[in-house]
Design an enzyme around this catalytic site. Structure first.
Site, mmCIF file in Angstrom:
data_model
loop_
_atom_site.group_PDB
_atom_site.id
_atom_site.type_symbol
_atom_site.label_atom_id
_atom_site.label_comp_id
_atom_site.label_asym_id
_atom_site.label_seq_id
_atom_site.Cartn_x
_atom_site.Cartn_y
_atom_site.Cartn_z
ATOM 1 N N HIS A 149 36.383 -28.397 -41.911
ATOM 2 C CA HIS A 149 35.422 -28.941 -42.868
ATOM 3 C C HIS A 149 34.399 -29.866 -42.213
ATOM 4 C CE1 HIS A 149 38.758 -28.571 -46.200
ATOM 5 N NE2 HIS A 149 38.300 -27.402 -45.820
ATOM 6 N N GLU A 172 46.505 -29.703 -49.268
ATOM 7 C CA GLU A 172 46.652 -28.316 -49.710
ATOM 8 C C GLU A 172 47.998 -27.804 -49.193
ATOM 9 O OE1 GLU A 172 43.356 -26.214 -47.936
ATOM 10 O OE2 GLU A 172 44.600 -24.520 -47.366
ATOM 11 N N ASN A 227 37.956 -29.789 -50.654
ATOM 12 C CA ASN A 227 37.371 -28.686 -49.873
ATOM 13 C C ASN A 227 35.884 -28.574 -50.242
ATOM 14 O OD1 ASN A 227 40.116 -28.345 -51.019
ATOM 15 N ND2 ASN A 227 40.288 -26.865 -49.382
HETATM 16 C C1 LIG Z 1 39.389 -21.313 -41.665
HETATM 17 C C2 LIG Z 1 38.570 -22.037 -42.690
HETATM 18 C C3 LIG Z 1 39.070 -22.226 -43.975
HETATM 19 C C4 LIG Z 1 38.307 -22.909 -44.926
HETATM 20 N N1 LIG Z 1 38.771 -23.009 -46.209
HETATM 21 C C5 LIG Z 1 37.986 -23.567 -47.164
HETATM 22 C C6 LIG Z 1 38.371 -23.567 -48.523
HETATM 23 O O1 LIG Z 1 39.430 -23.023 -48.891
HETATM 24 N N2 LIG Z 1 37.543 -24.163 -49.430
HETATM 25 C C7 LIG Z 1 36.367 -24.764 -49.048
HETATM 26 O O2 LIG Z 1 35.660 -25.312 -49.909
HETATM 27 N N3 LIG Z 1 35.965 -24.754 -47.770
HETATM 28 C C8 LIG Z 1 36.728 -24.146 -46.826
HETATM 29 N N4 LIG Z 1 36.287 -24.081 -45.533
HETATM 30 C C9 LIG Z 1 34.990 -24.708 -45.209
HETATM 31 C C10 LIG Z 1 33.784 -23.926 -45.711
HETATM 32 O O3 LIG Z 1 33.856 -22.573 -45.312
HETATM 33 C C11 LIG Z 1 32.515 -24.591 -45.157
HETATM 34 O O4 LIG Z 1 32.476 -25.916 -45.652
HETATM 35 C C12 LIG Z 1 31.245 -23.863 -45.579
HETATM 36 O O5 LIG Z 1 31.239 -22.534 -45.103
HETATM 37 C C13 LIG Z 1 30.016 -24.586 -45.053
HETATM 38 O O6 LIG Z 1 28.877 -23.992 -45.649
HETATM 39 P P1 LIG Z 1 27.450 -24.154 -44.988
HETATM 40 O O7 LIG Z 1 26.472 -23.489 -45.867
HETATM 41 O O8 LIG Z 1 27.239 -25.596 -44.661
HETATM 42 O O9 LIG Z 1 27.533 -23.411 -43.555
HETATM 43 P P2 LIG Z 1 28.273 -22.103 -43.063
HETATM 44 O O10 LIG Z 1 28.999 -21.420 -44.152
HETATM 45 O O11 LIG Z 1 29.032 -22.500 -41.840
HETATM 46 O O12 LIG Z 1 27.059 -21.143 -42.629
HETATM 47 C C14 LIG Z 1 26.237 -21.413 -41.542
HETATM 48 C C15 LIG Z 1 25.762 -20.085 -40.952
HETATM 49 O O13 LIG Z 1 24.711 -20.338 -40.025
HETATM 50 C C16 LIG Z 1 24.860 -19.511 -38.875
HETATM 51 N N5 LIG Z 1 24.170 -20.189 -37.769
HETATM 52 C C17 LIG Z 1 24.545 -21.327 -37.138
HETATM 53 N N6 LIG Z 1 23.636 -21.665 -36.203
HETATM 54 C C18 LIG Z 1 22.665 -20.719 -36.243
HETATM 55 C C19 LIG Z 1 21.460 -20.520 -35.515
HETATM 56 N N7 LIG Z 1 21.045 -21.386 -34.569
HETATM 57 N N8 LIG Z 1 20.714 -19.417 -35.784
HETATM 58 C C20 LIG Z 1 21.100 -18.535 -36.750
HETATM 59 N N9 LIG Z 1 22.238 -18.688 -37.473
HETATM 60 C C21 LIG Z 1 23.004 -19.771 -37.228
HETATM 61 C C22 LIG Z 1 26.364 -19.401 -38.711
HETATM 62 O O14 LIG Z 1 26.729 -18.266 -37.947
HETATM 63 C C23 LIG Z 1 26.842 -19.340 -40.158
HETATM 64 O O15 LIG Z 1 26.943 -18.014 -40.627
HETATM 65 C C24 LIG Z 1 37.033 -23.428 -44.563
HETATM 66 C C25 LIG Z 1 36.533 -23.231 -43.280
HETATM 67 C C26 LIG Z 1 37.286 -22.547 -42.342
HETATM 68 C C27 LIG Z 1 36.720 -22.355 -40.967
#
Ligand SMILES: Cc1cc2nc3c(=O)[nH]c(=O)nc-3n(C[C@H](O)[C@H](O)[C@H](O)COP(=O)(O)OP(=O)(O)OC[C@H]3O[C@@H](n4cnc5c(N)ncnc54)[C@H](O)[C@@H]3O)c2cc1C
Length: 527
Positions: free
Chosen positions: A467, A382, A505
């Site tokens: 990621h 990217e 991503n």
């Molecule tokens: C700076 C940054 C830039 C990124 N840019 C991109 C991008 O441009 N494109 C892309 O595709 N991906 C990107 N990503 C990655 C993407 O955001 C993640 O892959 C995605 O959010 C993961 O989704 P998920 O549903 O697995 O978990 P998450 O979105 O991480 O959600 C998990 C949630 O569970 C909560 N949680 C955790 N443990 C507990 C617990 N024990 N009790 C209660 N709640 C809890 C957390 O607080 C969080 O809100 C980026 C990530 C970051 C950090």
């Protein structure tokens, strides 16, 4: 507090709601003694999709989220990108900027401990960045919304019917997330994407393919920002500490839709710590925390079904701990396995003075270098912004490489904590793959790497990932739809399902898999 319309938080209960019996599913923050049909741990992509689809099927869905509700206000909520305060980081006394140095000097500073929006979770050999709050990673990410190449997706998840994924679930996810594309004519002319055009030009001069990348940031809004017609967000550099406008984060898409069903609640600032079988369902323990992270209460509720959507790290840590502590003894030995960093490596190059990158840069990336077909080192890079307010002639890149290295989550019985076996040296294959792009560009251009942005004299940003993927891989730790083996009624819905290296991503894939799995679960398990 309730700006998303559904975040219950720890709000005082209206008398009529407080009187709700334990047997009925409450429409408020969860309390000890509550019994609910479906409890979802985490409000990121997996959790939001799960909540919406359960609610649409008539099932009350209760999300427990350890971060705070950031709402959807258009100003004053998030901290600034260039000088973050306590709101920027999750429970730290010092900032932990991903690009940590400039001119070799650390740019980090002391802050107050707070339930800020971006977590830099140190997992031994790697810092794992994750969003914290209602909306999870959607609050902090760059919005790049990439559907993986079909051939590679099939290689990665052979048990998943790719006709269904590419015919139904990827389109459904893209629609639900509000994915759109930049107006290419505007991209070619605006000063805000000079950095990306320079990144493209230098890549193409070395024979690399480049490609536009879709995004969930509203590109029409961005054009209006440029025209001075609306408040600036992407064009004010907002991204990793939250966007006040423009970005279609989950509280504006899936979670807003979920709220409109009237069947979803979110209990924020509550962290799930334990899940144990109880009767026909599960007893779920959680800690309520204040905005400084202190535990102010512990609660136990009962749920018929529990959906783990705490993200790759959050879900894996919980499952590994529950298995090791004997609370969920029948979980598969595959739980905690197969974690990867999606091959993430960052690097920056110094361009010549005749290749400026612009003092004005949009924080939202829209262009990538596609070197995935290079058998010697597949990588997708990217072209990232570095919005510093002045033209620094820097090209910054976040590469997603096909690094095959994997790590395991392991329970440490003396500390009671779960660690990750990843060593920094495991990122060397990723660096080698990224070098195949950037060594070539530097050699062709007669330019050099910046050595001042990831440490004192350090070229590669190899100690971090945005990621995290894996830890409860689909069709290994779970069945082919996310049902955890050994404990009926427990499901994994998030990035933990995805093998540690997706090639692009991840959030579109996480969303699409959650759409696929919840459709099957609603059809077969929820009677
Ligand atoms: C700076 C940054 C830039 C990124 N840019 C991109 C991008 O441009 N494109 C892309 O595709 N991906 C990107 N990503 C990655 C993407 O955001 C993640 O892959 C995605 O959010 C993961 O989704 P998920 O549903 O697995 O978990 P998450 O979105 O991480 O959600 C998990 C949630 O569970 C909560 N949680 C955790 N443990 C507990 C617990 N024990 N009790 C209660 N709640 C809890 C957390 O607080 C969080 O809100 C980026 C990530 C970051 C950090």
């Amino acid at each position: 507090m309730a700006a998303t319309g559904l975040a219950a938080g720890a709000v005082a209960l209206a008398p009529s709601l407080a009187a709700t019996t334990a047997a009925a599913s409450p429409r408020r923050a969860l309390n000890t003694g509550d019994r609910v049909p479906a409890l979802i741990i985490g409000s990121g992509y997996g959790g939001s999709v799960t909540a919406l689809r359960l609610a649409q099927a008539g099932i009350d869905a209760h999300i427990v989220e350890m971060g705070r509700d950031w709402g959807t206000a258009a100003s004053g909520v998030f901290t600034s990108t260039t000088s973050p305060d306590k709101r920027g980081f999750w429970l730290r006394n010092r900032t932990a900027q991903p690009v940590s140095h400039f001119m070799g000097v650390s740019i980090d500073k002391d802050i107050e401990k707070y339930v800020g929006i971006l977590d830099c979770e140190n997992m031994g050999g790697i810092n794992v960045y994750q969003g914290r709050g209602v909306g999870g990673g959607s609050l902090v990410n760059g919005g790049m919304a990439v559907t993986p190449r079909r051939g590679y997706f099939e290689e990665l998840l052979p048990s998943v019917d790719s006709n269904e994924m590419y015919g139904t679930f990827f389109p459904r996810a893209n629609a639900g997330l509000g994915v759109n594309n930049i107006d290419q004519a505007w991209f070619e002319s605006t000063e805000w994407y000079k950095f990306a055009r320079t990144g493209r030009k230098t890549a193409e001069r070395s024979g690399f393919k480049t490609t536009f990348v879709p995004n969930v940031y509203d590109m029409n809004y961005m054009k209006q920002e440029a025209a001075g017609a609306v408040p600036k967000s992407a064009l004010a550099g907002e991204v990793i500490f939250g966007n006040h406008a423009g970005k279609k984060s989950l509280p504006k898409t899936y979670l807003a839709q979920a709220a409109s069903t009237g069947k979803v609640t979110i209990t924020s600032l509550h962290r799930v710590t334990k899940v144990v079988p109880s009767g026909a369902g599960y007893s779920v323990e959680m800690e309520q925390i204040d905005e400084q992270g202190n535990v102010v209460a512990t609660k136990t509720v009962t749920a018929d079904k529990v959906f783990f959507a705490a993200g790759s790290v959050g879900t894996s840590k919980l499952l590994v701990a529950m298995k090791a502590q004997g609370h969920l003894p029948n979980l598969s030995g595959e739980v905690g396995q197969g974690w990867g960093n999606n091959g993430n490596v960052m690097v920056a190059r110094a361009n010549h003075l005749w290749d400026p990158t612009g003092g004005k840069q949009s924080s939202i990336p829209t262009m990538g270098i596609d070197n995935w077909d290079d058998a010697g080192g597949p990588a997708f890079a990217e072209i990232a912004p570095f919005p510093a307010g002045a033209d620094l002639f820097i090209s910054l890149y976040l590469s997603i490489t096909k690094n095959p290295e994997r790590a395991q989550f392991q329970y440490n019985s003396s500390t009671g904590k779960v660690g990750l076996s990843w060593q920094t040296s495991q990122n060397q294959p990723g660096i080698n793959m990224a070098k195949r792009i950037f060594d070539k560009i530097n050699s062709k251009e007669g330019t050099i790497y910046r050595t001042d942005m990831f440490g004192g004299y350090k070229v590669w940003g190899d100690g971090l990932t945005y990621h995290p993927l894996g830890g409860a891989i689909l069709n290994k730790a779970t069945d082919n739809y996310g049902r955890l083996h050994g404990h009926p009624g427990l499901y994994v819905m998030d990035g933990a399902l995805v093998p540690g290296n997706l090639g692009v991503n991840p959030f579109v894939t996480i969303t699409a898999l959650a759409e696929r799995n919840i459709a099957a679960i609603v059809a077969n398990d929820m009677h």
